[in-house]
Design a protein around this motif. Sequence first.
Motif, mmCIF file in Angstrom:
data_model
loop_
_atom_site.group_PDB
_atom_site.id
_atom_site.type_symbol
_atom_site.label_atom_id
_atom_site.label_comp_id
_atom_site.label_asym_id
_atom_site.label_seq_id
_atom_site.Cartn_x
_atom_site.Cartn_y
_atom_site.Cartn_z
ATOM 1 N N ALA A 34 0.840 -1.203 0.000
ATOM 2 C CA ALA A 34 0.000 0.000 0.000
ATOM 3 C C ALA A 34 0.876 1.255 0.000
ATOM 4 N N TRP A 35 0.395 2.267 -0.705
ATOM 5 C CA TRP A 35 1.071 3.556 -0.654
ATOM 6 C C TRP A 35 0.051 4.667 -0.427
ATOM 7 N N HIS A 36 0.524 5.732 0.223
ATOM 8 C CA HIS A 36 -0.323 6.863 0.601
ATOM 9 C C HIS A 36 0.429 8.126 0.205
ATOM 10 N N ALA A 37 -0.117 8.881 -0.726
ATOM 11 C CA ALA A 37 0.584 10.052 -1.273
ATOM 12 C C ALA A 37 0.074 11.345 -0.645
ATOM 13 N N PHE A 38 1.034 12.214 -0.326
ATOM 14 C CA PHE A 38 0.727 13.550 0.179
ATOM 15 C C PHE A 38 1.561 14.556 -0.603
ATOM 16 N N VAL A 39 0.981 15.738 -0.824
ATOM 17 C CA VAL A 39 1.748 16.872 -1.348
ATOM 18 C C VAL A 39 1.755 17.939 -0.260
ATOM 19 N N CYS A 40 2.962 18.302 0.180
ATOM 20 C CA CYS A 40 3.118 19.270 1.271
ATOM 21 C C CYS A 40 3.882 20.482 0.741
ATOM 22 N N ASP A 41 3.370 21.683 1.056
ATOM 23 C CA ASP A 41 4.044 22.867 0.516
ATOM 24 C C ASP A 41 5.239 23.258 1.382
ATOM 25 N N ASN A 42 6.005 24.193 0.915
ATOM 26 C CA ASN A 42 7.170 24.685 1.665
ATOM 27 C C ASN A 42 6.986 26.153 2.034
ATOM 28 N N SER A 43 5.757 26.446 2.455
ATOM 29 C CA SER A 43 5.404 27.826 2.766
ATOM 30 C C SER A 43 6.227 28.357 3.928
ATOM 31 N N THR A 44 6.643 29.586 3.789
ATOM 32 C CA THR A 44 7.345 30.272 4.879
ATOM 33 C C THR A 44 6.459 31.333 5.505
ATOM 34 N N THR A 45 5.181 31.427 5.003
ATOM 35 C CA THR A 45 4.262 32.455 5.515
ATOM 36 C C THR A 45 3.789 32.091 6.909
ATOM 37 N N ASP A 46 3.356 30.845 7.080
ATOM 38 C CA ASP A 46 2.890 30.385 8.387
ATOM 39 C C ASP A 46 4.034 29.701 9.119
ATOM 40 N N ASP A 47 3.723 29.348 10.354
ATOM 41 C CA ASP A 47 4.742 28.646 11.133
ATOM 42 C C ASP A 47 4.995 27.249 10.589
ATOM 43 N N ALA A 48 4.024 26.661 9.909
ATOM 44 C CA ALA A 48 4.182 25.293 9.430
ATOM 45 C C ALA A 48 3.589 25.165 8.040
ATOM 46 N N SER A 49 4.140 24.221 7.306
ATOM 47 C CA SER A 49 3.614 23.926 5.981
ATOM 48 C C SER A 49 2.304 23.178 6.118
ATOM 49 N N GLU A 50 1.640 23.047 4.988
ATOM 50 C CA GLU A 50 0.391 22.305 4.960
ATOM 51 C C GLU A 50 0.531 21.139 3.979
ATOM 52 N N CYS A 51 -0.137 20.051 4.297
ATOM 53 C CA CYS A 51 -0.112 18.871 3.426
ATOM 54 C C CYS A 51 -1.509 18.591 2.915
ATOM 55 N N SER A 52 -1.573 18.069 1.723
ATOM 56 C CA SER A 52 -2.847 17.738 1.106
ATOM 57 C C SER A 52 -3.479 16.551 1.801
ATOM 58 N N ALA A 53 -4.728 16.344 1.455
ATOM 59 C CA ALA A 53 -5.365 15.104 1.884
ATOM 60 C C ALA A 53 -4.637 13.925 1.229
ATOM 61 N N VAL A 54 -4.680 12.771 1.877
ATOM 62 C CA VAL A 54 -4.003 11.593 1.344
ATOM 63 C C VAL A 54 -4.649 11.149 0.042
ATOM 64 N N SER A 55 -3.849 10.661 -0.877
ATOM 65 C CA SER A 55 -4.340 10.101 -2.139
ATOM 66 C C SER A 55 -3.722 8.730 -2.345
ATOM 67 N N GLN A 56 -4.539 7.791 -2.777
ATOM 68 C CA GLN A 56 -4.039 6.459 -3.148
ATOM 69 C C GLN A 56 -4.342 6.170 -4.613
ATOM 70 N N GLY A 57 -4.343 7.253 -5.386
ATOM 71 C CA GLY A 57 -4.629 7.100 -6.794
ATOM 72 C C GLY A 57 -6.085 7.334 -7.071
ATOM 73 N N HIS A 58 -6.435 7.238 -8.350
ATOM 74 C CA HIS A 58 -7.806 7.472 -8.746
ATOM 75 C C HIS A 58 -8.647 6.243 -8.461
ATOM 76 N N SER A 59 -9.948 6.451 -8.432
ATOM 77 C CA SER A 59 -10.843 5.338 -8.127
ATOM 78 C C SER A 59 -10.804 4.293 -9.228
ATOM 79 N N ALA A 60 -11.050 3.084 -8.844
ATOM 80 C CA ALA A 60 -10.997 1.978 -9.806
ATOM 81 C C ALA A 60 -12.214 1.996 -10.702
ATOM 82 N N ARG A 61 -12.055 1.547 -11.883
ATOM 83 C CA ARG A 61 -13.175 1.457 -12.802
ATOM 84 C C ARG A 61 -13.980 0.203 -12.494
#
Length: 748
Positions: A142-169
């Motif tokens: 199993a894999w769980h993908a996140f995209v996290c920014d490198n923002s310097t505006t806030d004290d901490a970066s933010e990460c996207s909701a987890v993605s495990q790919g697109h839904s199956a057909r």
Amino acid sequence: MFKRHISIVAAFMLLVGAAHLAYADDEQTSVTTSNTAPTIYSMVDDSSNGAAVGDPTNVGSNVTFTVQASDDNQDGWYLAVCKTAAVTHGTGTAAPTCDGGSWAVSSSAVAYTGSPVTEALTYTTTGSETVGECGADNESCAWHAFVCDNSTTDDASECSAVSQGHSARAADGEATNANDLDVTSKVTDSTHNGYTVILQVNDSLNAVAAVSASTDDTNCTVQFDTDSNPSTWSDVVSAIQGDATCNADLTVSTNNGTEEVVAGDAETITLANGFDAATAAESSPYNINHRPSFSAVTITDTGDNSDIQPGDTLRVTITTAQSADADNDAAQDTLRMFVCSGDDLTDRATDTSAFNVANIGSNPCTGGVLLCSDTNGGAGKDPTSANLTCDDTTSLLASPVAHDDYNIEIYVIDNHEFVDASTTVQTVTVENVAPSIGTPTFYTDDDDGGECDDAYSSAFGLNAGTSNRVCWQATVTDTNGDGDLASAITADFFDDAVVNTGCSDDENNCYPLTQAAGTDGEICSFDAASSTGSDLEATGSDTTRVVSCFGYIWFNANPSTQWVADVDVKDDDTAAVTGTASAVEISATPSLDVADGANSDGAASLAYGSIAPGSSGASNVSVYIANKGNIVIDSFVTGSDMCDQGWAGGTQYTNCVTNQINAGQQKFSITDEAYADLDSVLVTPAAAVNAASECANVNVAVRDDHTAPASGNVAIYFNILLPGGVPAGSYTGQNTFTVSNGTGTCNI
């Protein structure tokens, strides 16, 4: 693109009594835009590299994770592909950390470009992934993908909701109409402030006839801008049907579901029939394929005998207990076996072959030949229930083959084209095979020409008093190669009625021969071997050689119908074989010689000396009968008149025309007695009738050694009585000794 309108409420104040009156004023406006997590537009693993259940990634190969994402705050971002659904964003510009371990994390931030950007990361599979990471079978990771920014505006970066790919057909077989519909990619089109959807018509899952007259896979592209975004799935279908490159009769039926096609747009497309954004193969988990293995190989001939010999057909078997492939996601992996060798046996002292998966359909044995394979028609065999076995089809072991150890290469491959990790070089031991020999052919030298060129056809007699040349030949076969016949040769010519093969040297009954020349030149030898072959044979390109033996048989060899010639040959591994000729006959050959002593073969003479007329000799004179044949002998004795050299017509001992002494004046006996007591009166040959009176019953035995009597030569005693009135003179005559079988009565 969208516009934000900011409503501003301003406060106005009127000041009275001041020096100046203000009718308007400016106030500063401000707003704070908070940091938001990046958005994942699409996330897939690389199914084209083999990461799906049906097409897993072979251990040692890469899985590629590809994301398309963007950040509304125009920040850069990292992709983190985690082993669990937990990630900790970095502080400031630092990369995120996967709480439960990672498959891959971006090494540097992806820069904002104004439109979604693609990032691809790879993970190299090792085969050592743990059960916790890849399931109980260590195949499905199993894999769980996140995209996290490198923002310097806030004290901490933010990460996207987890993605495990697109839904199956829809699962295989669920679609009810002619075709499933797959979206193979989505790309935001900044020019039209919209997006492009590429749709692929695919009937491969349902095995239903292709759409209209088009091919099985037909691509068509439909573009929408912000003014014509479809709001329902039927809008998409209508647009496709309106595209000349798409089939106008397209209908789609899948499982129901919803999907947001373009994140960030104010509109969401509702897919009434379950719009598939990607195949299950591109979504979590990714799948690993492990190498098959085998622990042992059984090598036999086709009779399942482990002793491999030249001329056998090689059989290679890997049993279910000897092979293993634990991969069974969706279905148990199947195995195929290929057996390779070098170009020939001489090329196989070392491992000369490699395996080329791409050439499985022809000859995958690089640098060698494919001996055989077991592929079950290409489908392979379940290693939990079926043995792998195949028989050599190349006549690899066609004789001659030298006894030795040779290498073959065995490769086991699974249905994902992954070759085993086992040691592939296996040893085939070709056993030493004892040579075989045909029935020897017997030859003689009947014409005394010095060569054994007279084929034996009946009993042969021996030459009296000397040796006789005999020969025998046989064809020897050695399937290990004619050069394998390298050891000593022994042979015997013996009277089987008295002794057996392997007997000791005895002139009467046994004549052993060796590969070394004997004292009389007797010897056994092979003809020349063939030259060393360059093909399958290591010790000669032929399997046969002719062995020839010849010896000298002395006159005293037993008369018998049971004389046998044999020859013993050995190969270089001392394996022996004996060839025995049919019995031949040596006939009885009586023969004598007259010697001058009991133990001498010197020339004899009868000299009575000087005798007065009317008298006999003062003592008897003797000669000795020597046996020069192969049976006990007696002798008939006759003699001529004695004459004082006046022979008619010059013929000696016949018709004396001068003075003579009659033969009857001589007497003989086998005992030394006085003249009067001697047994027999000498008669002339003309008067001989083989009567007992002519027989000297000497019974001379057959010699054990051709050079010496067995028990001595036997004497015959003679004397003469001169009649009165015989004129003085020197008289000569001739006595004749004729051999007879020694039966005690001169064979009368």
